[in-house]
Every structure is written in structure tokens, then in C-alpha cells.
Design a protein around this motif. Structure first.
Motif, short mmCIF file in Angstrom:
data_model
loop_
_atom_site.label_atom_id
_atom_site.label_comp_id
_atom_site.label_asym_id
_atom_site.label_seq_id
_atom_site.Cartn_x
_atom_site.Cartn_y
_atom_site.Cartn_z
N HIS A 139 0.82 -1.21 0.00
CA HIS A 139 0.00 0.00 0.00
C HIS A 139 0.85 1.25 0.00
O HIS A 139 2.03 1.22 0.36
N THR A 140 0.23 2.39 -0.33
CA THR A 140 0.83 3.71 -0.13
C THR A 140 0.26 4.26 1.18
O THR A 140 -0.57 3.62 1.82
N ALA A 141 0.67 5.46 1.54
CA ALA A 141 0.19 6.09 2.78
C ALA A 141 -1.32 6.33 2.74
O ALA A 141 -1.96 6.44 3.78
N GLN A 142 -1.89 6.39 1.57
CA GLN A 142 -3.33 6.64 1.41
C GLN A 142 -4.17 5.60 2.15
O GLN A 142 -5.23 5.91 2.68
N CYS A 143 -3.71 4.38 2.18
CA CYS A 143 -4.47 3.28 2.81
C CYS A 143 -3.97 2.91 4.20
O CYS A 143 -4.37 1.90 4.75
N TRP A 144 -3.09 3.68 4.79
CA TRP A 144 -2.43 3.32 6.06
C TRP A 144 -3.41 2.97 7.16
O TRP A 144 -4.35 3.68 7.46
N SER A 188 -5.34 -7.89 -6.87
CA SER A 188 -6.07 -8.89 -6.10
C SER A 188 -7.19 -8.28 -5.28
O SER A 188 -8.05 -9.00 -4.80
N GLY A 189 -7.19 -6.98 -5.07
CA GLY A 189 -8.27 -6.40 -4.28
C GLY A 189 -7.83 -5.16 -3.56
O GLY A 189 -6.68 -4.78 -3.60
N ALA A 190 -8.78 -4.56 -2.92
CA ALA A 190 -8.52 -3.32 -2.18
C ALA A 190 -8.26 -3.65 -0.72
O ALA A 190 -8.50 -4.75 -0.26
N CYS A 191 -7.83 -2.64 0.00
CA CYS A 191 -7.52 -2.82 1.42
C CYS A 191 -8.80 -2.90 2.24
O CYS A 191 -9.90 -2.76 1.73
N ARG A 192 -8.63 -3.07 3.53
CA ARG A 192 -9.76 -3.33 4.45
C ARG A 192 -10.48 -2.08 4.91
O ARG A 192 -11.07 -2.08 5.97
N GLN A 193 -10.43 -1.00 4.21
CA GLN A 193 -11.08 0.21 4.71
C GLN A 193 -12.44 0.39 4.15
O GLN A 193 -12.96 -0.08 3.28
#
Length: 118
Positions: free
Chosen positions: A64-69, A113-118
Motif C-alpha cells: 500500500h501507499t500512505a493513502q491506505c495506512w 487482487s483487491g482493495a484494502c480493508r477500509q
């Protein structure tokens, strides 16, 4: 009541003994209160530029980048580690923040594969 200190540089010096269950003195409490207050006043640490999301058994899931931290699910990594994970480690990039494009490592083998858990 005093106890004898038997080791260290101050051999034979007497120090006050603390009885079991006895509360610490006021200076100890004041130090603890001040330290806690100072910790609350400190700003949170800055977001890392890159992060590695960990899954079950601490295996890497996404870069991830910081955007999804999210400090609960992710480990801060540096730029070189992010590139290594994407290229040699086989860790896919997040579809939301697209660290592969930001890093300039978009390749044929890179999959979404998909997006993060946010």
C-alpha cells in the motif's frame, strides 16, 4: 524502617524499604502523571510512505501507499522494500492506492487482487 543494600557502588548505604502492598510515594505518582500527560500531547507519528498489509500468520497480503495506512493491519516499509515486495516477493499491489504505479514498477506479472480493508 531501613534495609541494607548489599551490592553496587554504594555498598553499605541504607535505603528505605518498601513494604509489600505499600503505595508508591507522591513523587513517583507525579512523575507517572506528567509522563502520561506528555505522551497524550505528542502528535501521532507521521504515516509511512509505503506499507505492507499482513494477513493470517503474518504473511504479506498487499503493498500500500500512505493513502491506505492502517496501523493495526499494516507494517511500515521503505521504498526499496515496497519495490522488492512487488517485484521479487510476489506481493500484489492494493487496487485502491496503486503503489505499483506510484513506484513505477507496473509489470505484466502484477495482478490486482483487491482493495484494502477500509
Amino acid at each position: 524502617m531501613h534495609a541494607r543494600f548489599t551490592g553496587g557502588a554504594a555498598q553499605g548505604a541504607s535505603i528505605p524499604a518498601q513494604r509489600p502492598g505499600q503505595a508508591p510515594d507522591q513523587t513517583d505518582r507525579a512523575r507517572g502523571t506528567r509522563a502520561a500527560e506528555q505522551a497524550r500531547r505528542r502528535p501521532p507519528p507521521p504515516r509511512p510512505d509505503w506499507a505492507l498489509e499482513r494477513g493470517k500468520r503474518a504473511l504479506p497480503v498487499l503493498v500500500h501507499t500512505a493513502q491506505c495506512w492502517n496501523s493495526f493491519f499494516m507494517q511500515a516499509i521503505n521504498r526499496e522494500q515496497a519495490i522488492e515486495a512487488l517485484t521479487r516477493g510476489g506481493v500484489p499491489p492494493c487496487a485502491r492506492c496503486e503503489p505499483d504505479k506510484t513506484l513505477g514498477v507496473l509489470t505484466e506479472t502484477t495482478t490486482r487482487s483487491g482493495a484494502c480493508r477500509q
